[in-house]
Design a protein around this motif. Sequence first.
Motif, short mmCIF file in Angstrom:
data_model
loop_
_atom_site.label_atom_id
_atom_site.label_comp_id
_atom_site.label_asym_id
_atom_site.label_seq_id
_atom_site.Cartn_x
_atom_site.Cartn_y
_atom_site.Cartn_z
N UNK A 194 71.79 76.91 86.21
CA UNK A 194 71.99 75.64 86.92
C UNK A 194 73.46 75.30 87.16
N UNK A 195 74.30 75.46 86.14
CA UNK A 195 75.71 75.14 86.31
C UNK A 195 76.45 75.31 85.00
N UNK A 196 77.78 75.23 85.06
CA UNK A 196 78.58 75.46 83.87
C UNK A 196 78.40 74.36 82.83
N UNK A 197 78.69 74.70 81.60
CA UNK A 197 78.78 73.71 80.53
C UNK A 197 80.18 73.09 80.59
N UNK A 198 80.20 71.76 80.67
CA UNK A 198 81.49 71.07 80.84
C UNK A 198 82.30 71.05 79.57
N UNK A 199 81.61 70.96 78.45
CA UNK A 199 82.30 70.67 77.20
C UNK A 199 81.32 70.98 76.08
N UNK A 200 81.82 71.48 74.97
CA UNK A 200 80.93 71.63 73.81
C UNK A 200 81.75 71.48 72.54
N UNK A 201 81.05 71.18 71.47
CA UNK A 201 81.68 70.98 70.16
C UNK A 201 80.79 71.60 69.09
N UNK A 202 81.42 72.14 68.05
CA UNK A 202 80.69 72.62 66.89
C UNK A 202 81.46 72.20 65.64
N UNK A 203 80.72 71.81 64.63
CA UNK A 203 81.34 71.39 63.39
C UNK A 203 80.64 72.07 62.23
N UNK A 212 77.21 69.94 69.95
CA UNK A 212 76.62 69.46 71.19
C UNK A 212 77.24 70.20 72.36
N UNK A 213 76.53 70.19 73.46
CA UNK A 213 77.04 70.78 74.69
C UNK A 213 76.69 69.83 75.83
N UNK A 214 77.59 69.73 76.77
CA UNK A 214 77.38 68.85 77.91
C UNK A 214 77.16 69.69 79.16
N UNK A 215 75.91 69.65 79.67
CA UNK A 215 75.62 70.35 80.91
C UNK A 215 76.28 69.61 82.06
N UNK A 216 76.97 70.34 82.88
CA UNK A 216 77.60 69.72 84.05
C UNK A 216 76.55 69.22 85.03
N UNK A 217 76.99 68.33 85.92
CA UNK A 217 76.12 67.83 86.97
C UNK A 217 75.64 68.98 87.86
N UNK A 270 85.73 71.73 73.25
CA UNK A 270 86.44 71.74 74.51
C UNK A 270 85.66 72.55 75.53
N UNK A 271 86.37 73.12 76.47
CA UNK A 271 85.76 73.95 77.51
C UNK A 271 85.69 75.39 76.99
#
Lengths: 732, 732
Positions: A117-126, A136-141, A182-183
């Motif tokens: 569908x599209x790139x991942x805008x941002x993600x984080x791992x702890x 978490x990961x943020x799916x781009x629009x 980050x990206x």
Amino acid sequence: MVNLSPDTDTKSTWSSGYLYDSPTIRCFSHIHAWQLSGIAVMPTVGTMQGHLGMDAYQSRFSHEGEVAEPGYHKVHLQEYNIGVELTSTTRVGFHRYTFPRTDSAFVLFDTGAYLAHGPTEHSEVRRVSDREIEGMAVMGKTIRRPKETPVYFVARFSKPFAHFGGWQDSTRLTQAVNRLGGKHAGAYLHFQMTDQESLLLKVAISYTSLANARSNLEAELPHWDFDRVHRESTDQWNAMLGRIRVEGGTEAQRVKFYTDLWHSLLGRRILSDVNGDYPDMTGPRPQIRRVALDAQGQPRFPHYNFDAWWGSHWSLNILWSMVYPEIMDGFCNTMVDMYHNGGLIPRGPSGGNYTFVMIGDPAVSFFATAYNKGIRTYDVAAAYEGLRKNAFVGGIRDHAGYEHRSPAFGGGMQYYETQGWVPEGIGGPGGHKDGASMTLEYAYQDWCLAQLAQALGKTDDATLFRQRAGNYKHLWNPATRYMHPREKDGSWIADFTPVVDAFNTRGFCESNAAIYTHYVPHDMAGLIRLFGGAAAYSAYLDSCFIKGQPLGFVGANKKHASTWVDYGNQPGTQMAHLFNYAGKPWLTQKWVREVKMAFNDTTPYGGYDGDEDQGQMGALGVLMAIGLFEVDGGASTQPFYEISSPLFDRVEIKLNRQYYEGERFVITTENNATDRPYIQAVTLNGKPWRQNWFSHELFQRGGELHLRLGTEPNKKWGTKPPPSLSAPAGRR
Amino acid sequence: MVNLSPDTDTKSTWSSGYLYDSPTIRCFSHIHAWQLSGIAVMPTVGTMQGHLGMDAYQSRFSHEGEVAEPGYHKVHLQEYNIGVELTSTTRVGFHRYTFPRTDSAFVLFDTGAYLAHGPTEHSEVRRVSDREIEGMAVMGKTIRRPKETPVYFVARFSKPFAHFGGWQDSTRLTQAVNRLGGKHAGAYLHFQMTDQESLLLKVAISYTSLANARSNLEAELPHWDFDRVHRESTDQWNAMLGRIRVEGGTEAQRVKFYTDLWHSLLGRRILSDVNGDYPDMTGPRPQIRRVALDAQGQPRFPHYNFDAWWGSHWSLNILWSMVYPEIMDGFCNTMVDMYHNGGLIPRGPSGGNYTFVMIGDPAVSFFATAYNKGIRTYDVAAAYEGLRKNAFVGGIRDHAGYEHRSPAFGGGMQYYETQGWVPEGIGGPGGHKDGASMTLEYAYQDWCLAQLAQALGKTDDATLFRQRAGNYKHLWNPATRYMHPREKDGSWIADFTPVVDAFNTRGFCESNAAIYTHYVPHDMAGLIRLFGGAAAYSAYLDSCFIKGQPLGFVGANKKHASTWVDYGNQPGTQMAHLFNYAGKPWLTQKWVREVKMAFNDTTPYGGYDGDEDQGQMGALGVLMAIGLFEVDGGASTQPFYEISSPLFDRVEIKLNRQYYEGERFVITTENNATDRPYIQAVTLNGKPWRQNWFSHELFQRGGELHLRLGTEPNKKWGTKPPPSLSAPAGRR
């Protein structure tokens, strides 16, 4: 919510996921849903290559030893000599990796990967502890999903990892960290493994929060018994697929049947957590809401994700309302919630948002069928209010494809309301701006709304929308004898041909005049009159099938508009059943069987031709195989099923007694064979049955339909057509 | 979470909320917390003026008939002749409006209003039914709260409203809508009311989601019995305030005492929902997390909001650890959660984020006191890990005021680590960059960390940090006999005076050398040696109080740096107690009483001079009134209380038996009067007690401290100083 499986291909909406002939596995990701993807995991051995991306760390695999079943996938990563097994609960993916002896075992969480569908805008791992990470990961629009959409996860390992590390901006971090983001970011967990040692990994997801991801994990999968989860998942799938039991037919037919049935259940993706929280993306800012809870505080229904319902009146609406009314009820609840949230009943609930994919208001047939079959555990008044709103300027019909919060409306409703049809070239925002398809679909949808209004005692509305349901006639051109698109000045468009060479043709949405001319599900009697009577209509329809058969009943090179019959896309999937309305049920029996045989491939190379569309094509296959259909989608106040010849000796449908009175409805055949599609005689509950349809009222009480089949048509049976709009309602 | 009260003033961090002499009420808002505000509601009669803002719709009011108690506020809006009563549960505001007869009653939800701290960026309201609305507002970023912060609400009325409408961009909407939103947006509900008809309104809030706001409403306030909620709130406050019962003294002293005690409980604002969800703002993206749950699935502690703990070692740390250990425990849990979330123990947990307000690591004294008094229901290992991190480059000390995620560090820790003191002019990001204050605070904080390390058996760390605790000596200038700020080259800064005219002076944070020179809470013996002995020190200290008394022990015109004693700000609030360490306890008895009498105003015009700082000044007042204090903040491995003369005949402290062994600790006095502050003799549990301090161990077992007071000092009693750093730990 979790759909954990291997990803052989990525970075594409239409060709990502598991493609059988791809030589490598790039990762195992957890979502694989319409417009949603996320949380790619990959076990590797040797140098850590996560930051280099999937092209670097992917592994060859072979189908030898591979097991792929509902609820279980087993595959061997040849590059790393790692055995991978996957299963899941509703919201938790469960991995079992069997490693070789190594000091360099890694599990990569490529959270920033571009999956589909599209790139991942941002993600984080702890790093939470030496056995747990979260992130978490943020799916781009996307063009279809207009908001960035986060997915949260919590992952636990069965043994402590020796080291947590990762990458950001595709660069490996050299310093020790407990978190990263980050990206193009991701994390790795480093393990030492002995030979054939198993490593278990649980990954819970949520679309609302880390807290809910963790609650999902703890509620659904508190233990580490992989085999138990595999067994429970298998049991759950068997219970769902076992709602229809078939006997007889060939092994391949039964494989195809349950593959179809499995497909029909794949679209019901869940967005809500164990506690009922779901993301509401309908407003200017994302919000978290909670579905209605029952007296025990448990969610009454999950919040569902789906593509547009476009065309589902000839597939899922029928099958789900018969066999899985609770799913239909849940989707109705989801859509009413979205109406409360965002002010519109969606074309299909997707990622908590409106997608405006395709055209029209296919939800109205979904609701009318649900309500008229007694599926009503939602706010019916709100549903009607929202569906009525959809039938006017500014409603969902007025948002043509991919139009998001545009201040103008692109669905042509101002034309439809004032003149009864939508011309071509209407301008405005959105895609799929095909006036003829809009007009034909709107007319059917008006009829569905009339049926719902009638059932709710709203007789003025019922009269209004029944009247509008005749609007299809505005497009009938007696000169071409087709539904013929019109210019704004009312003239018929020039250079008209019923089939064309391009994918999209002027006036029609992913189809052509040859196919859309039959799109009058609610008034076949009226359409047949336009054609000059049943004999003329059935002869013409028969000629379409004869021309379509050599192409396998699909468009050449998948060009939907290039043929006379197209079972590769929704707008014409009722056509074989229309002979029942023209006094020639034996041609329905014949062509349904022929189409079914054309779609009989059980290898990974065939099966569906084009977009399977969230189980719609699978559900259609099931309906053709069991010999029941509803050309009007089941939306009428007194729904009924039309009969064709089933593939099997015995079909037993287990009824959901929370909705229906009977325990089971059974369809049996005698003298059945592939070359004997013709119905000779029928009994219903032991009594002779002469019409080619029977009511949902009889179906839901349970009973037995028995058909005797033969090689030649019995042209005396079932020639009286089922009721349609032109017939007084009382005659049903 | 909900703190519902009238707002007479808005648009200011420091002067918004309820100001007694303001003539109008602008609204009733629901939060009123440090850096957080929101959900303004106002009932009106007549023309709807919501879109015109508070200047238009505000109402005159008078204090006649007004009732303001913990848990209840009653006030009459003169403009509209509306009686307003307010009460609340933890998360739900409850309004009762008594209207005149009118067809034009409106309840305004001015969700987009600028209340305090900064403008509202965006808000939304939706009509759910004719009795319910829901919505959210997004507080804009502030210099202290670096992320936009949403607050969600669900509001229910006791009777249906006739109409829902509102405004956007300060413009009234003319068309019918079910939802609205944007900048400067709000909603109104229109009612018809009969004369003296009551309208009830419940407003639940949440910082995480609408779903949780609704759950908070349903869990805490399912009924409509306003008087019952008022009664329960009163009972709850009485239970909390009743943990200390005082007898004797004047009515004004008792009013002041419980006002102080009430203040000491106001800072514990709650961010988490009934289910434990809270917003974690520490990372790049806001996330929702859940606090730890107990075996019954209930949150063990709420997630708290607070300002920086700067200075709380001389107020809340002492009072809460004595009387409300469960609150201290909850705050420890909150801060450990933030360490897990964001990698730093905060200076104070604020809005789910780090605020970096002020300087240093005041959390270390908070934790050391909690732990050493047995308050330990949190992840102690993580707490220590985080506090130790704070003591080095890159920890919280290294983020000077208002520095948010700067790549550089502005707290001077590289200087402190290498040379043992922070010079002036260190540059880098952040405000409050005062090397002398930093050095002195860091040295005390090192000692607190040493006490925690010692208690945890980390003897190497204890030695390291005990050694660093002596760093205050680097600032002692034998020439000026003050703690004298130093330049980077090590020289003493020029143009040095102990008191100055400006608000902020070079080297000192909101204070001056005169006051910070006494800032060695952990090694008073060492400080006294620098001064040349107890006699010299106490004479000098006495001269400060003599000079400070005419100014009321605060700076002239609130300029903290302009005086010798400042009880209007944290850095010097231990000074009156220091005579106990210099062999002259009668001067502690005297000056504590004098300061207490200077802050005896119970009108709305006095009470605190300056920022009350989330209950810190209130807690200090309580401690001075009951005659117990801890100059070292209670952080030592064997905490103890120093004795001064209480105001009251009898003080009964109810102990929390989940933490402490005894039921109550009682302090009684005989021969007490305002002009008899001097301790003549003391017994503890009936036995003569000759030292001016006693251990927390004895306190927590329960018992009775009895003091005989008089007009003249007994210079024999209590002259031996309490233990301090220079004394071997074993001597305590």
